[in-house]
Design an enzyme around this catalytic site. Structure first.
Site, PDB file in Angstrom:
ATOM      1  N   LYS A   9       1.070  -1.602   0.182  1.00  0.00           N
ATOM      2  CA  LYS A   9       0.225   0.425   0.437  1.00  0.00           C
ATOM      3  C   LYS A   9       1.019   0.834   0.649  1.00  0.00           C
ATOM      4  O   LYS A   9       2.221   1.486   0.384  1.00  0.00           O
ATOM      5  CB  LYS A   9      -1.229   0.098   1.525  1.00  0.00           C
ATOM      6  CG  LYS A   9      -1.742  -1.035   0.967  1.00  0.00           C
ATOM      7  CD  LYS A   9      -2.579  -1.435   1.959  1.00  0.00           C
ATOM      8  CE  LYS A   9      -3.711  -2.224   2.996  1.00  0.00           C
ATOM      9  NZ  LYS A   9      -4.926  -2.312   3.785  1.00  0.00           N
ATOM     10  N   TYR A  49     -12.449  -3.905  -2.508  1.00  0.00           N
ATOM     11  CA  TYR A  49     -12.324  -3.917  -1.446  1.00  0.00           C
ATOM     12  C   TYR A  49     -14.398  -3.549  -0.929  1.00  0.00           C
ATOM     13  O   TYR A  49     -14.903  -2.758  -0.349  1.00  0.00           O
ATOM     14  CB  TYR A  49     -12.358  -2.090  -0.701  1.00  0.00           C
ATOM     15  CG  TYR A  49     -11.304  -2.502  -0.159  1.00  0.00           C
ATOM     16  CD1 TYR A  49     -10.280  -3.164   0.345  1.00  0.00           C
ATOM     17  CD2 TYR A  49      -9.743  -1.111  -0.272  1.00  0.00           C
ATOM     18  CE1 TYR A  49      -9.461  -3.236   0.642  1.00  0.00           C
ATOM     19  CE2 TYR A  49      -9.388  -1.330   0.131  1.00  0.00           C
ATOM     20  CZ  TYR A  49      -8.317  -2.694   0.348  1.00  0.00           C
ATOM     21  OH  TYR A  49      -6.942  -2.604   0.871  1.00  0.00           O
ATOM     22  N   PHE A  57     -15.062   4.365   6.993  1.00  0.00           N
ATOM     23  CA  PHE A  57     -14.797   4.835   6.758  1.00  0.00           C
ATOM     24  C   PHE A  57     -13.334   4.098   4.926  1.00  0.00           C
ATOM     25  O   PHE A  57     -12.929   4.231   5.436  1.00  0.00           O
ATOM     26  CB  PHE A  57     -12.766   3.665   7.710  1.00  0.00           C
ATOM     27  CG  PHE A  57     -13.409   1.944   7.471  1.00  0.00           C
ATOM     28  CD1 PHE A  57     -12.938   1.518   6.933  1.00  0.00           C
ATOM     29  CD2 PHE A  57     -13.906   1.835   7.683  1.00  0.00           C
ATOM     30  CE1 PHE A  57     -12.669  -0.050   6.372  1.00  0.00           C
ATOM     31  CE2 PHE A  57     -14.562   0.340   8.001  1.00  0.00           C
ATOM     32  CZ  PHE A  57     -13.464  -0.471   7.574  1.00  0.00           C
ATOM     33  N   ARG A  85      -1.431 -14.757   5.383  1.00  0.00           N
ATOM     34  CA  ARG A  85      -2.228 -14.039   6.533  1.00  0.00           C
ATOM     35  C   ARG A  85      -1.171 -14.203   7.342  1.00  0.00           C
ATOM     36  O   ARG A  85      -1.065 -13.085   8.644  1.00  0.00           O
ATOM     37  CB  ARG A  85      -3.845 -14.890   6.235  1.00  0.00           C
ATOM     38  CG  ARG A  85      -4.540 -14.883   5.457  1.00  0.00           C
ATOM     39  CD  ARG A  85      -5.125 -12.985   5.223  1.00  0.00           C
ATOM     40  NE  ARG A  85      -5.431 -12.003   6.339  1.00  0.00           N
ATOM     41  CZ  ARG A  85      -6.428 -10.956   5.620  1.00  0.00           C
ATOM     42  NH1 ARG A  85      -6.299 -10.046   4.840  1.00  0.00           N
ATOM     43  NH2 ARG A  85      -6.939 -10.642   7.003  1.00  0.00           N
ATOM     44  N   THR A  91      -5.330  -7.347  11.203  1.00  0.00           N
ATOM     45  CA  THR A  91      -5.894  -6.363  10.945  1.00  0.00           C
ATOM     46  C   THR A  91      -5.848  -4.822  11.499  1.00  0.00           C
ATOM     47  O   THR A  91      -5.040  -3.656  10.712  1.00  0.00           O
ATOM     48  CB  THR A  91      -7.241  -5.948  10.398  1.00  0.00           C
ATOM     49  OG1 THR A  91      -7.816  -6.825   9.597  1.00  0.00           O
ATOM     50  CG2 THR A  91      -7.944  -5.282   9.444  1.00  0.00           C
ATOM     51  N   ARG A 102       2.885  -6.418  10.099  1.00  0.00           N
ATOM     52  CA  ARG A 102       2.027  -5.291  10.601  1.00  0.00           C
ATOM     53  C   ARG A 102       2.487  -5.435  12.107  1.00  0.00           C
ATOM     54  O   ARG A 102       2.353  -3.871  12.392  1.00  0.00           O
ATOM     55  CB  ARG A 102       0.651  -5.934  10.887  1.00  0.00           C
ATOM     56  CG  ARG A 102      -0.370  -5.365   8.892  1.00  0.00           C
ATOM     57  CD  ARG A 102      -1.480  -6.104   8.909  1.00  0.00           C
ATOM     58  NE  ARG A 102      -1.635  -5.758   7.737  1.00  0.00           N
ATOM     59  CZ  ARG A 102      -3.180  -6.083   7.087  1.00  0.00           C
ATOM     60  NH1 ARG A 102      -3.725  -6.923   8.574  1.00  0.00           N
ATOM     61  NH2 ARG A 102      -3.426  -5.830   6.137  1.00  0.00           N
ATOM     62  N   ASN A 112      -1.926  -0.250   7.465  1.00  0.00           N
ATOM     63  CA  ASN A 112      -1.444  -1.500   7.772  1.00  0.00           C
ATOM     64  C   ASN A 112      -0.712  -2.080   6.630  1.00  0.00           C
ATOM     65  O   ASN A 112      -0.276  -3.322   6.936  1.00  0.00           O
ATOM     66  CB  ASN A 112      -2.395  -2.240   8.029  1.00  0.00           C
ATOM     67  CG  ASN A 112      -3.264  -2.261   7.468  1.00  0.00           C
ATOM     68  OD1 ASN A 112      -3.385  -2.135   6.456  1.00  0.00           O
ATOM     69  ND2 ASN A 112      -4.193  -3.546   7.995  1.00  0.00           N
ATOM     70  N   HIS A 115      -1.815  -5.560   1.780  1.00  0.00           N
ATOM     71  CA  HIS A 115      -2.995  -6.426   1.740  1.00  0.00           C
ATOM     72  C   HIS A 115      -2.864  -7.352   1.084  1.00  0.00           C
ATOM     73  O   HIS A 115      -1.394  -7.904   0.538  1.00  0.00           O
ATOM     74  CB  HIS A 115      -3.844  -5.814  -0.337  1.00  0.00           C
ATOM     75  CG  HIS A 115      -4.995  -7.152  -0.507  1.00  0.00           C
ATOM     76  ND1 HIS A 115      -6.297  -7.178   0.320  1.00  0.00           N
ATOM     77  CD2 HIS A 115      -4.953  -8.015  -1.258  1.00  0.00           C
ATOM     78  CE1 HIS A 115      -6.836  -7.614   0.058  1.00  0.00           C
ATOM     79  NE2 HIS A 115      -6.337  -8.322  -1.018  1.00  0.00           N
ATOM     80  N   GLU A 126      -9.050 -12.516  -6.887  1.00  0.00           N
ATOM     81  CA  GLU A 126      -8.464 -10.097  -6.644  1.00  0.00           C
ATOM     82  C   GLU A 126      -7.026 -11.602  -7.833  1.00  0.00           C
ATOM     83  O   GLU A 126      -6.627 -10.085  -8.562  1.00  0.00           O
ATOM     84  CB  GLU A 126      -7.736 -10.680  -5.416  1.00  0.00           C
ATOM     85  CG  GLU A 126      -8.800 -10.482  -5.139  1.00  0.00           C
ATOM     86  CD  GLU A 126      -8.494 -10.157  -2.869  1.00  0.00           C
ATOM     87  OE1 GLU A 126      -7.104 -10.148  -2.560  1.00  0.00           O
ATOM     88  OE2 GLU A 126      -9.666 -10.143  -1.813  1.00  0.00           O
TER      89      GLU A 126
END
Ligand code: UDP
Ligand code: MG
Length: 154
Positions: A9, A49, A57, A85, A91, A102, A112, A115, A126
């Site tokens: 990100k 998303y 948010f 993950r 998250t 993270r 964070n 993704h 995805e």
């Protein structure tokens, strides 16, 4: 073999953490099968998303994700969606385990860093959303015999 989509990100790009984050996935033994820098637009973000577009948010999340280019890549590996993950952490980075990306390198939930797809089905979906077929590579990784047993490499 599963596939999962990773996005570094804008905070990862701006903070110069791309290399360190990519290294963690490489050290795990996962295979990078596609990688590119992109500027994300509203349409792609709304699809990506879609489970969050009605959240308060979301507007801030979309603005943030458009605030600088990102690096997207696809990883392949045996049961890699779940293991990625785990490497990524929760998250909310303040609840993420030490040792996770993270947990070690971020604080804000909206900052964070990374993704990663959250299910096998979403991994496939995805990767297909972010990469054309001709942007994905099929190749042998010579170290595989030292990473996987035969049955895990199918
Ligand atoms: N997010 C946020 N505030 C929240 C929940 C999520 O800003 O209260 C952002 C955060 O950046 C998160 C992203 O929305 O990574 C996607 O949320 P999701 O629940 O899918 O979490 P993830 O799969 O990224 O762990
Ligand atoms: Mg998610």
């Amino acid at each position: 073999m599963e596939r999962t989509l990773i996005i570094l990100k804008p905070d990862a790009i701006q903070r110069g953490l791309s290399g360190e984050i990519i290294t963690r996935f490489e050290k795990k033994g996962l295979k990078i099968i596609g990688m590119k820098m992109m500027r994300l637009d509203s349409a792609l973000l709304k699809a990506h998303y879609s489970h969050l577009t009605d959240k308060p948010f979301y507007k801030g999340l979309e603005e943030f994700m458009k605030s600088s280019p990102v690096i997207a890549f696809a990883l392949e590996g045996y049961e890699c969606v779940n293991s990625v993950r785990i490497i990524l952490g929760a998250t909310n980075p303040r609840e993420a385990e030490a040792g996770t990306i993270r947990g070690d390198m971020s604080i804000g939930t909206g900052r964070n860093l990374v993704h990663a797809s959250d299910s096998t089905e979403n991994g496939e979906k995805e990767v297909g959303r972010f990469f054309d077929d001709n942007e994905l590579f099929s190749y042998d990784k010579s170290e595989y015999i030292h990473i996987y047993e035969d049955f895990e490499r199918k």
